[in-house]
Write an enzyme that holds these catalytic residues in place. Structure first.
Site, PDB file in Angstrom:
ATOM      1  N   LYS A 286       7.485   7.075 -10.815  1.00 26.91           N
ATOM      2  CA  LYS A 286       6.269   7.581 -10.583  1.00 26.91           C
ATOM      3  C   LYS A 286       6.257   8.958 -10.393  1.00 26.91           C
ATOM      4  O   LYS A 286       7.362   9.673 -10.529  1.00 26.91           O
ATOM      5  CB  LYS A 286       5.740   7.362  -9.134  1.00 26.91           C
TER       6      LYS A 286
ATOM      7  N   GLU B 279      10.121  10.471   2.224  1.00 26.45           N
ATOM      8  CA  GLU B 279       8.685  10.851   1.409  1.00 26.45           C
ATOM      9  C   GLU B 279       7.553  10.214   2.070  1.00 26.45           C
ATOM     10  O   GLU B 279       6.723  11.070   2.470  1.00 26.45           O
ATOM     11  CB  GLU B 279       8.775  10.423   0.004  1.00 26.45           C
ATOM     12  N   HIS B 280       7.840   9.045   2.654  1.00 24.47           N
ATOM     13  CA  HIS B 280       6.848   8.414   3.359  1.00 24.47           C
ATOM     14  C   HIS B 280       6.363   8.963   4.906  1.00 24.47           C
ATOM     15  O   HIS B 280       5.423   9.210   5.101  1.00 24.47           O
ATOM     16  CB  HIS B 280       7.054   7.005   3.488  1.00 24.47           C
TER      17      HIS B 280
ATOM     18  N   ARG C 295      11.340  -6.292   1.257  1.00 22.31           N
ATOM     19  CA  ARG C 295      12.261  -5.010   0.368  1.00 22.31           C
ATOM     20  C   ARG C 295      13.569  -5.494   0.447  1.00 22.31           C
ATOM     21  O   ARG C 295      14.048  -5.699   1.436  1.00 22.31           O
ATOM     22  CB  ARG C 295      11.884  -3.633   1.383  1.00 22.31           C
TER      23      ARG C 295
ATOM     24  N   ARG D 279       7.602  -7.278   6.033  1.00 21.43           N
ATOM     25  CA  ARG D 279       6.709  -7.089   6.884  1.00 21.43           C
ATOM     26  C   ARG D 279       5.432  -7.841   6.361  1.00 21.43           C
ATOM     27  O   ARG D 279       5.117  -8.101   5.028  1.00 21.43           O
ATOM     28  CB  ARG D 279       6.276  -5.671   6.980  1.00 21.43           C
TER      29      ARG D 279
ATOM     30  N   GLU E 293       5.059  -9.529  -2.458  1.00 23.68           N
ATOM     31  CA  GLU E 293       5.517  -8.470  -3.081  1.00 23.68           C
ATOM     32  C   GLU E 293       6.670  -8.259  -2.503  1.00 23.68           C
ATOM     33  O   GLU E 293       7.096  -8.017  -1.608  1.00 23.68           O
ATOM     34  CB  GLU E 293       4.546  -7.225  -2.830  1.00 23.68           C
TER      35      GLU E 293
HETATM   36  P1  GTP Z   1      -0.961   0.002  -2.799  1.00 26.80           P
HETATM   37  O1  GTP Z   1      -2.217  -0.052  -2.659  1.00 26.80           O
HETATM   38  O2  GTP Z   1      -0.205   1.024  -1.938  1.00 26.80           O
HETATM   39  O3  GTP Z   1      -0.219  -1.252  -2.586  1.00 26.80           O
HETATM   40  O4  GTP Z   1      -0.500   0.604  -4.345  1.00 26.80           O
HETATM   41  P2  GTP Z   1      -0.443  -0.238  -5.630  1.00 26.80           P
HETATM   42  O5  GTP Z   1      -1.290  -1.290  -5.583  1.00 26.80           O
HETATM   43  O6  GTP Z   1      -0.617   0.690  -6.770  1.00 26.80           O
HETATM   44  O7  GTP Z   1       1.093  -0.700  -5.968  1.00 26.80           O
HETATM   45  P3  GTP Z   1       2.221   0.070  -6.388  1.00 26.80           P
HETATM   46  O8  GTP Z   1       3.073  -0.995  -6.880  1.00 26.80           O
HETATM   47  O9  GTP Z   1       2.378   1.445  -7.057  1.00 26.80           O
HETATM   48  O10 GTP Z   1       2.759   0.369  -4.647  1.00 26.80           O
HETATM   49  C1  GTP Z   1       3.059  -0.462  -3.627  1.00 26.80           C
HETATM   50  C2  GTP Z   1       3.980  -0.143  -2.478  1.00 26.80           C
HETATM   51  O11 GTP Z   1       5.185   0.636  -2.988  1.00 26.80           O
HETATM   52  C3  GTP Z   1       3.489   0.818  -1.652  1.00 26.80           C
HETATM   53  O12 GTP Z   1       2.790   0.089  -0.652  1.00 26.80           O
HETATM   54  C4  GTP Z   1       4.536   1.301  -0.993  1.00 26.80           C
HETATM   55  O13 GTP Z   1       5.361   0.708  -0.326  1.00 26.80           O
HETATM   56  C5  GTP Z   1       5.557   1.502  -2.335  1.00 26.80           C
HETATM   57  N1  GTP Z   1       5.327   2.835  -2.968  1.00 26.80           N
HETATM   58  C6  GTP Z   1       4.532   3.326  -3.935  1.00 26.80           C
HETATM   59  N2  GTP Z   1       4.763   4.260  -4.298  1.00 26.80           N
HETATM   60  C7  GTP Z   1       5.260   5.106  -3.409  1.00 26.80           C
HETATM   61  C8  GTP Z   1       5.602   6.425  -3.183  1.00 26.80           C
HETATM   62  O14 GTP Z   1       5.019   7.346  -3.918  1.00 26.80           O
HETATM   63  N3  GTP Z   1       6.378   6.646  -2.094  1.00 26.80           N
HETATM   64  C9  GTP Z   1       6.435   5.856  -1.309  1.00 26.80           C
HETATM   65  N4  GTP Z   1       7.451   6.170  -0.384  1.00 26.80           N
HETATM   66  N5  GTP Z   1       6.539   4.458  -1.455  1.00 26.80           N
HETATM   67  C10 GTP Z   1       5.840   4.180  -2.474  1.00 26.80           C
HETATM   68 MG    MG Z   2       1.167  -1.887  -0.883  1.00 26.28          MG
END
Ligand code: GTP
Ligand code: MG
Length: 220
Positions: A129, A171-172, A94, A60, A156
């Site tokens: 997490k 969860e989302h 992904r 995306r 990413e």
């Molecule tokens: P963002 O500001 O959301 O991009 O987070 P970040 O900069 O802290 O990066 P991180 O690597 O933790 O997470 C990036 C992406 O991983 C998110 O946009 C989600 O797609 C996915 N993600 C991270 N944490 C979660 C979670 O707790 N639940 C779900 N469903 N997806 C998650």
């Molecule tokens: Mg993100």
């Protein structure tokens, strides 16, 4: 009266629009480059090893609305250079794999390619997490060749298993259904579900190992 005329404003608007369109295009091309690399690995791996480690690839491009939302939320600077530097998930891919070992294997095969630069790795498989979320996040830069030169584009990539993906998508949905304020009881249940998914992954990995060992025994 002095100051910009409306035609100056229109010119400036057009210039900004073109700059932003080109900016977003680069990320789309970044996605195209990485997707091609992943598809090549998938096909080649299937051909050589008679086994496909990748179940599914999706991608995306972050919408302008989400980009603006993230700048406001995280209080980043607002010009295009600030966006380029701080928002590294404009291009998102992904990769859903069959087994945990495949997530690491495919990530390694991709990141060891000569033209790929690893910017950041977050291993939420080894270190989930607090809510139970698991995935391997890798931010890479891939060169995109434009008519006037080459640009390193950040992408990413999230590597996960089917079980991790199943959990994360539910969860989302719950997270947004409750407008990010999920009741504690549900959070606890989600965490249990994540642990169950993780146990399932471990079991599947074990089974997979046994099948491979049996294969080796019968073909040797
Ligand atoms: P963002 O500001 O959301 O991009 O987070 P970040 O900069 O802290 O990066 P991180 O690597 O933790 O997470 C990036 C992406 O991983 C998110 O946009 C989600 O797609 C996915 N993600 C991270 N944490 C979660 C979670 O707790 N639940 C779900 N469903 N997806 C998650
Ligand atoms: Mg993100």
């Amino acid at each position: 009266m002095t100051g910009p005329t409306s035609s100056d404003n229109l010119e400036e608007l057009k210039r900004l629009k073109d700059e932003f369109t080109r900016f977003m295009m680069l990320y789309k091309f970044g996605i195209d480059e990485i997707t091609t690399k992943l598809n090549i690995l998938k096909e080649e791996f299937t051909q050589i090893h008679d086994y496909n480690p990748i179940e599914h690839i999706s991608s995306r491009l972050k919408s302008p609305e989400s980009i603006i939302g993230k700048i406001e939320r995280k209080q980043y600077g607002q010009d295009i250079d600030d966006i380029r530097e701080h928002i590294t998930d404009i291009a998102g891919i992904r990769v859903t794999c069959s087994f945990i070992s495949d997530t690491y294997k495919v990530s390694e095969l991709l990141t060891s390619q000569q033209d790929i630069t690893v910017v950041k790795v977050k291993d939420y498989i080894a270190n989930p997490k607090p809510n139970g979320y698991q995935s391997l996040h890798v931010i890479v830069e891939v060169p995109v060749f434009m008519s006037d030169g080459v640009v390193q584009v950040p992408v990413e990539i999230q590597f996960r298993t089917i079980a991790m993906d199943f959990w994360a998508s539910l969860e989302h949905k719950i997270y947004y259904k409750y407008d990010k304020a999920v009741p504690d009881s549900l959070l606890a249940e989600l965490k249990h579900a994540a642990e169950a998914a993780s146990r399932l992954d471990a079991k599947m990995e074990h089974l997979h190992g046994e099948v491979l060992a049996l294969d080796r025994a019968t073909t040797s």
